[in-house]
Design a protein around this motif. Structure first.
Motif, PDB file in Angstrom:
ATOM      1  N   TYR A  28       1.224  -8.072  -7.925  1.00 17.90           N
ATOM      2  CA  TYR A  28       2.507  -7.424  -7.602  1.00 17.90           C
ATOM      3  C   TYR A  28       3.689  -8.052  -8.334  1.00 17.90           C
ATOM      4  O   TYR A  28       4.752  -7.450  -8.453  1.00 17.90           O
ATOM      5  CB  TYR A  28       2.755  -7.424  -6.087  1.00 17.90           C
ATOM      6  N   ASN A  29       3.506  -9.269  -8.845  1.00 15.88           N
ATOM      7  CA  ASN A  29       4.584  -9.920  -9.586  1.00 15.88           C
ATOM      8  C   ASN A  29       4.873  -9.221 -10.911  1.00 15.88           C
ATOM      9  O   ASN A  29       5.911  -9.468 -11.527  1.00 15.88           O
ATOM     10  CB  ASN A  29       4.224 -11.394  -9.851  1.00 15.88           C
ATOM     11  N   THR A  30       3.973  -8.373 -11.370  1.00 19.65           N
ATOM     12  CA  THR A  30       4.158  -7.660 -12.641  1.00 19.65           C
ATOM     13  C   THR A  30       4.659  -6.227 -12.441  1.00 19.65           C
ATOM     14  O   THR A  30       4.835  -5.501 -13.421  1.00 19.65           O
ATOM     15  CB  THR A  30       2.829  -7.619 -13.425  1.00 19.65           C
ATOM     16  N   TRP A  31       4.866  -5.814 -11.212  1.00 18.46           N
ATOM     17  CA  TRP A  31       5.234  -4.418 -10.956  1.00 18.46           C
ATOM     18  C   TRP A  31       6.599  -4.058 -11.507  1.00 18.46           C
ATOM     19  O   TRP A  31       6.780  -2.991 -12.081  1.00 18.46           O
ATOM     20  CB  TRP A  31       5.187  -4.117  -9.452  1.00 18.46           C
ATOM     21  N   LEU A  32       7.585  -4.925 -11.279  1.00 16.35           N
ATOM     22  CA  LEU A  32       8.960  -4.604 -11.665  1.00 16.35           C
ATOM     23  C   LEU A  32       9.328  -5.234 -13.000  1.00 16.35           C
ATOM     24  O   LEU A  32       8.993  -6.388 -13.278  1.00 16.35           O
ATOM     25  CB  LEU A  32       9.946  -5.089 -10.599  1.00 16.35           C
ATOM     26  N   GLY A  33      10.045  -4.452 -13.814  1.00 14.05           N
ATOM     27  CA  GLY A  33      10.557  -4.949 -15.080  1.00 14.05           C
ATOM     28  C   GLY A  33      12.070  -4.919 -15.100  1.00 14.05           C
ATOM     29  O   GLY A  33      12.732  -5.123 -14.071  1.00 14.05           O
ATOM     30  N   GLU A  34      12.650  -4.603 -16.251  1.00 15.67           N
ATOM     31  CA  GLU A  34      14.095  -4.631 -16.439  1.00 15.67           C
ATOM     32  C   GLU A  34      14.787  -3.563 -15.592  1.00 15.67           C
ATOM     33  O   GLU A  34      14.274  -2.453 -15.424  1.00 15.67           O
ATOM     34  CB  GLU A  34      14.417  -4.406 -17.917  1.00 15.67           C
ATOM     35  N   ILE A  35      15.940  -3.931 -15.058  1.00 20.19           N
ATOM     36  CA  ILE A  35      16.766  -2.991 -14.294  1.00 20.19           C
ATOM     37  C   ILE A  35      18.125  -2.885 -14.961  1.00 20.19           C
ATOM     38  O   ILE A  35      18.802  -3.890 -15.191  1.00 20.19           O
ATOM     39  CB  ILE A  35      16.940  -3.456 -12.832  1.00 20.19           C
ATOM     40  N   LYS A  36      18.528  -1.662 -15.304  1.00 16.18           N
ATOM     41  CA  LYS A  36      19.830  -1.422 -15.929  1.00 16.18           C
ATOM     42  C   LYS A  36      20.733  -0.675 -14.955  1.00 16.18           C
ATOM     43  O   LYS A  36      20.278   0.242 -14.263  1.00 16.18           O
ATOM     44  CB  LYS A  36      19.669  -0.587 -17.201  1.00 16.18           C
ATOM     45  N   THR A  37      21.994  -1.072 -14.913  1.00 13.90           N
ATOM     46  CA  THR A  37      22.942  -0.398 -14.033  1.00 13.90           C
ATOM     47  C   THR A  37      23.982   0.357 -14.856  1.00 13.90           C
ATOM     48  O   THR A  37      24.246   0.034 -16.021  1.00 13.90           O
ATOM     49  CB  THR A  37      23.665  -1.396 -13.106  1.00 13.90           C
ATOM     50  N   CYS A  38      24.586   1.387 -14.215  1.00 16.55           N
ATOM     51  CA  CYS A  38      25.662   2.154 -14.839  1.00 16.55           C
ATOM     52  C   CYS A  38      26.993   1.453 -14.599  1.00 16.55           C
ATOM     53  O   CYS A  38      27.073   0.459 -13.873  1.00 16.55           O
ATOM     54  CB  CYS A  38      25.723   3.561 -14.248  1.00 16.55           C
TER      55      CYS A  38
ATOM     56  N   LYS B  11       4.059  -9.192   0.916  1.00 18.99           N
ATOM     57  CA  LYS B  11       3.593  -8.090   1.765  1.00 18.99           C
ATOM     58  C   LYS B  11       4.345  -6.780   1.547  1.00 18.99           C
ATOM     59  O   LYS B  11       3.760  -5.704   1.661  1.00 18.99           O
ATOM     60  CB  LYS B  11       3.705  -8.478   3.243  1.00 18.99           C
ATOM     61  N   ASP B  12       5.651  -6.880   1.254  1.00 16.17           N
ATOM     62  CA  ASP B  12       6.493  -5.678   1.248  1.00 16.17           C
ATOM     63  C   ASP B  12       7.298  -5.524  -0.037  1.00 16.17           C
ATOM     64  O   ASP B  12       7.527  -6.495  -0.770  1.00 16.17           O
ATOM     65  CB  ASP B  12       7.472  -5.708   2.427  1.00 16.17           C
ATOM     66  N   VAL B  13       7.750  -4.271  -0.255  1.00 16.77           N
ATOM     67  CA  VAL B  13       8.749  -3.959  -1.272  1.00 16.77           C
ATOM     68  C   VAL B  13       9.998  -3.531  -0.504  1.00 16.77           C
ATOM     69  O   VAL B  13       9.960  -2.557   0.260  1.00 16.77           O
ATOM     70  CB  VAL B  13       8.288  -2.835  -2.210  1.00 16.77           C
TER      71      VAL B  13
ATOM     72  N   GLU C 284       0.833  -1.209   0.000  1.00 15.14           N
ATOM     73  CA  GLU C 284       0.000   0.000   0.000  1.00 15.14           C
ATOM     74  C   GLU C 284       0.867   1.258   0.000  1.00 15.14           C
ATOM     75  O   GLU C 284       0.586   2.218  -0.728  1.00 15.14           O
ATOM     76  CB  GLU C 284      -0.935  -0.005   1.210  1.00 15.14           C
ATOM     77  N   GLN C 285       1.920   1.274   0.817  1.00 13.77           N
ATOM     78  CA  GLN C 285       2.808   2.438   0.876  1.00 13.77           C
ATOM     79  C   GLN C 285       3.514   2.648  -0.460  1.00 13.77           C
ATOM     80  O   GLN C 285       3.607   3.766  -0.961  1.00 13.77           O
ATOM     81  CB  GLN C 285       3.839   2.252   1.993  1.00 13.77           C
ATOM     82  N   PHE C 286       4.023   1.566  -1.036  1.00 10.73           N
ATOM     83  CA  PHE C 286       4.722   1.629  -2.320  1.00 10.73           C
ATOM     84  C   PHE C 286       3.793   2.172  -3.411  1.00 10.73           C
ATOM     85  O   PHE C 286       4.158   3.067  -4.180  1.00 10.73           O
ATOM     86  CB  PHE C 286       5.231   0.235  -2.685  1.00 10.73           C
ATOM     87  N   SER C 287       2.587   1.639  -3.442  1.00 13.07           N
ATOM     88  CA  SER C 287       1.602   2.076  -4.437  1.00 13.07           C
ATOM     89  C   SER C 287       1.241   3.543  -4.248  1.00 13.07           C
ATOM     90  O   SER C 287       1.097   4.297  -5.223  1.00 13.07           O
ATOM     91  CB  SER C 287       0.330   1.217  -4.348  1.00 13.07           C
TER      92      SER C 287
END
Length: 314
Positions: free
Chosen positions: A236-246, A284-286, A218-221
């Protein structure tokens, strides 16, 4: 009549001795600026700096020596090695000169200082901790033991600046890197030749190197909706996608609900200590696992401390 004489005597004693006791206990905040055998250095010490005070909303004139002492006290731990405190002095003084030159060259510019060269807001310029505030924040024992370290470091190194192509650099710094400093381009999108990513492995040994920040679903949303107007799907399994780093390891982009956001944007929204993080979603959490503290560009203060302890000079 005798009673009045006694009261008058007590008042006299208080007037004479209380100021003395106060100065003895808490130090003389009006201590004179130190002088050396070098007239040019003395001139720098005494040079007046226009400072915008955010609380009073007024511009004050302060001596350069006093200003830099307050910045070093606000920006670096006073018990760090003297050579690290000197490095911080040089960085702070260079940053100040850079700002002064900009204001002088662009008198009509509005950088939020109301005509002053610098301000006391650490989110805009540099932290500023005057003697009396340092005493309150640190306590008497710590203040008496370590504040002289700052004064000595400033006295010995004030006046030196860092230049690139003959001009004072933008001498930025941060608390702890993720093990590598970040380039200016990675964080601010502007290529600066002297602000590149370099190894700083000692930072991984800092006590506060790693931190976590947890948010309920709820807080994250709510943060995403309030800040960006994003409505997350139920799964919630669809919330995060690709993560790119520098190259430095900080987050370049992270996809949330199909849209890419910069790591610095996510850091700001969720109040994370740096833009280098892992993120995990449970039922429950992020949970963000964060490494380092600060924007990561320029001098790592903890890295400076570690190098000083190995015998490097400022």
């Amino acid at each position: 009549m005798r009673r009045y004489r006694i009261i008058a005597l007590l008042l006299f004693v208080l007037m004479v001795f209380v100021p003395y006791v106060t100065v003895s206990i808490f130090g003389n905040f009006e201590k004179e600026t130190p002088h050396t055998d070098d007239p040019e250095k003395n001139e720098i010490f005494e040079m007046e700096i226009s400072l915008y005070r955010t609380k009073t909303k007024k511009v004050e004139k302060v001596k350069c020596y006093d200003y830099i002492c307050a910045v070093v006290a606000g920006e670096m731990q006073a018990n760090y090695d003297p050579e690290a405190l000197k490095a911080q002095t040089v960085a702070a003084f260079t940053y100040m000169i850079n700002k002064m030159n900009y204001v002088k060259e662009n008198p009509d510019s509005d950088i939020g200082h109301h005509g002053a060269y610098v301000c006391d807001d650490y989110t805009h310029c540099k932290a500023y901790l005057e003697k009396q505030d340092a005493l309150k924040k640190w306590g008497e024992e710590w203040y008496k033991k370590y504040y002289p370290n700052i004064e000595n470091a400033v006295s010995e190194s004030l006046g030196r600046i860092i230049t690139y192509d003959g001009f004072p650099v933008n001498a930025v710094f941060h608390s702890v890197s993720n093990g590598k400093t970040c380039s200016a381009y990675e964080v601010w999108g502007t290529e600066v030749p002297y602000l590149q990513s370099v190894e700083c492995a000692a930072d991984k040994t800092a006590n506060d190197y790693e931190s976590t920040a947890s948010f309920t679903h709820e807080q994250f949303s709510s943060v995403l909706y309030n800040e960006l107007g994003v409505v997350l799907p139920n799964d919630y399994n669809t919330w995060l996608g690709e993560i790119k780093t520098c190259q430095s390891g900080m987050i370049d982009e992270i996809v949330i609900a199909g849209t890419a956001y910069s790591g610095t944007h996510i850091r700001k929204m969720f109040g994370l200590r740096s833009s280098t993080f892992d993120v995990k979603i449970t039922d429950k959490d992020v949970i963000f696992t964060v490494r380092g503290y600060g924007h990561g560009v320029g001098m790592s203060q903890y890295g400076a401390k570690a190098m000083a302890e190995l015998g490097y000079t400022y």
